[in-house]
Write a protein that holds these residues in place. Structure first.
Motif, PDB file in Angstrom:
ATOM      1  N   UNK A 100      -8.362   3.117 -11.613  1.00  0.00           N
ATOM      2  CA  UNK A 100      -8.080   4.506 -11.957  1.00  0.00           C
ATOM      3  C   UNK A 100      -7.364   5.147 -10.775  1.00  0.00           C
ATOM      4  N   UNK A 101      -6.288   5.836 -11.058  1.00  0.00           N
ATOM      5  CA  UNK A 101      -5.521   6.520 -10.023  1.00  0.00           C
ATOM      6  C   UNK A 101      -6.323   7.721  -9.538  1.00  0.00           C
ATOM      7  N   UNK A 102      -6.601   7.746  -8.236  1.00  0.00           N
ATOM      8  CA  UNK A 102      -7.331   8.873  -7.646  1.00  0.00           C
ATOM      9  C   UNK A 102      -6.381   9.938  -7.116  1.00  0.00           C
ATOM     10  N   UNK A 103      -5.239   9.494  -6.607  1.00  0.00           N
ATOM     11  CA  UNK A 103      -4.273  10.414  -6.007  1.00  0.00           C
ATOM     12  C   UNK A 103      -2.897   9.785  -6.133  1.00  0.00           C
ATOM     13  N   UNK A 104      -1.897  10.620  -6.327  1.00  0.00           N
ATOM     14  CA  UNK A 104      -0.531  10.096  -6.334  1.00  0.00           C
ATOM     15  C   UNK A 104       0.445  11.173  -5.871  1.00  0.00           C
ATOM     16  N   UNK A 105       1.564  10.713  -5.358  1.00  0.00           N
ATOM     17  CA  UNK A 105       2.647  11.585  -4.923  1.00  0.00           C
ATOM     18  C   UNK A 105       3.913  11.049  -5.581  1.00  0.00           C
ATOM     19  N   UNK A 106       4.379  11.755  -6.598  1.00  0.00           N
ATOM     20  CA  UNK A 106       5.533  11.275  -7.353  1.00  0.00           C
ATOM     21  C   UNK A 106       6.813  11.263  -6.528  1.00  0.00           C
ATOM     22  N   UNK A 107       6.965  12.205  -5.598  1.00  0.00           N
ATOM     23  CA  UNK A 107       8.182  12.247  -4.774  1.00  0.00           C
ATOM     24  C   UNK A 107       8.298  11.034  -3.860  1.00  0.00           C
ATOM     25  N   UNK A 108       7.177  10.657  -3.237  1.00  0.00           N
ATOM     26  CA  UNK A 108       7.192   9.501  -2.342  1.00  0.00           C
ATOM     27  C   UNK A 108       6.826   8.208  -3.056  1.00  0.00           C
ATOM     28  N   UNK A 109       6.492   8.285  -4.341  1.00  0.00           N
ATOM     29  CA  UNK A 109       6.110   7.115  -5.133  1.00  0.00           C
ATOM     30  C   UNK A 109       4.957   6.358  -4.489  1.00  0.00           C
ATOM     31  N   UNK A 110       3.892   7.111  -4.164  1.00  0.00           N
ATOM     32  CA  UNK A 110       2.693   6.535  -3.565  1.00  0.00           C
ATOM     33  C   UNK A 110       1.493   6.866  -4.449  1.00  0.00           C
ATOM     34  N   UNK A 111       0.462   6.023  -4.361  1.00  0.00           N
ATOM     35  CA  UNK A 111      -0.767   6.282  -5.099  1.00  0.00           C
ATOM     36  C   UNK A 111      -1.932   5.581  -4.422  1.00  0.00           C
ATOM     37  N   UNK A 112      -3.124   6.085  -4.694  1.00  0.00           N
ATOM     38  CA  UNK A 112      -4.366   5.462  -4.255  1.00  0.00           C
ATOM     39  C   UNK A 112      -5.150   5.173  -5.522  1.00  0.00           C
ATOM     40  N   UNK A 113      -5.635   3.932  -5.637  1.00  0.00           N
ATOM     41  CA  UNK A 113      -6.278   3.488  -6.871  1.00  0.00           C
ATOM     42  C   UNK A 113      -7.686   2.982  -6.582  1.00  0.00           C
ATOM     43  N   UNK A 114      -8.646   3.439  -7.398  1.00  0.00           N
ATOM     44  CA  UNK A 114     -10.021   2.956  -7.326  1.00  0.00           C
ATOM     45  C   UNK A 114     -10.096   1.726  -8.223  1.00  0.00           C
TER      46      UNK A 114
END
Length: 121
Positions: free
Chosen positions: A4-18
């Motif tokens: 499950x995606x906990x956090x994402x930044x669409x501009x930098x195309x980054x995400x943190x996933x649990x």
């Protein structure tokens, strides 16, 4: 692996996933030459996983369902802000389970009867 995606930044195309195995979080960063999948916090994704220097990295994420767990990031933050007693903090720091001594069980009325019955047999 699923997560499950906990956090994402669409501009930098980054995400943190649990991750589904409840191990370490997986970090995702889309290579600049690849069209990244659109993800939002709470989305359920499937991805390939790699390890590098004791960190997990997600690759090739595929959106399974949007917004399945929208409350999860806030729920985890709330749990993280709960005040914990010093004894519980020390226990967590040691990384061991709470151990209840056998003698404490014998002090209860039921435990004494069991012990007495067991000794007669």
């Amino acid at each position: 692996m699923f997560g499950v995606v906990l956090w994402c930044d669409e501009e930098d195309h980054k995400a943190v996933i649990w991750c589904e195995d409840h191990g370490d979080l997986a970090f995702y960063r889309s290579p600049s030459e690849v069209q990244s999948v659109s993800m939002d916090a709470g989305d359920w994704v499937e991805f390939d996983l790699s390890m590098d220097r004791n960190m997990r990295f997600a690759h090739n994420p595929r959106l399974i369902a949007e917004g399945v767990f929208p409350e999860l990031p806030e729920s985890l933050e709330t749990v993280g802000n709960i005040q914990v007693s010093p004894a519980a903090q020390a226990q967590k720091h040691r990384g061991s389970a709470e151990i209840i001594p056998f003698a404490a069980t014998l002090q209860s009325g039921r435990g004494q009867r069991r012990t007495a019955t067991a000794s007669r047999a």
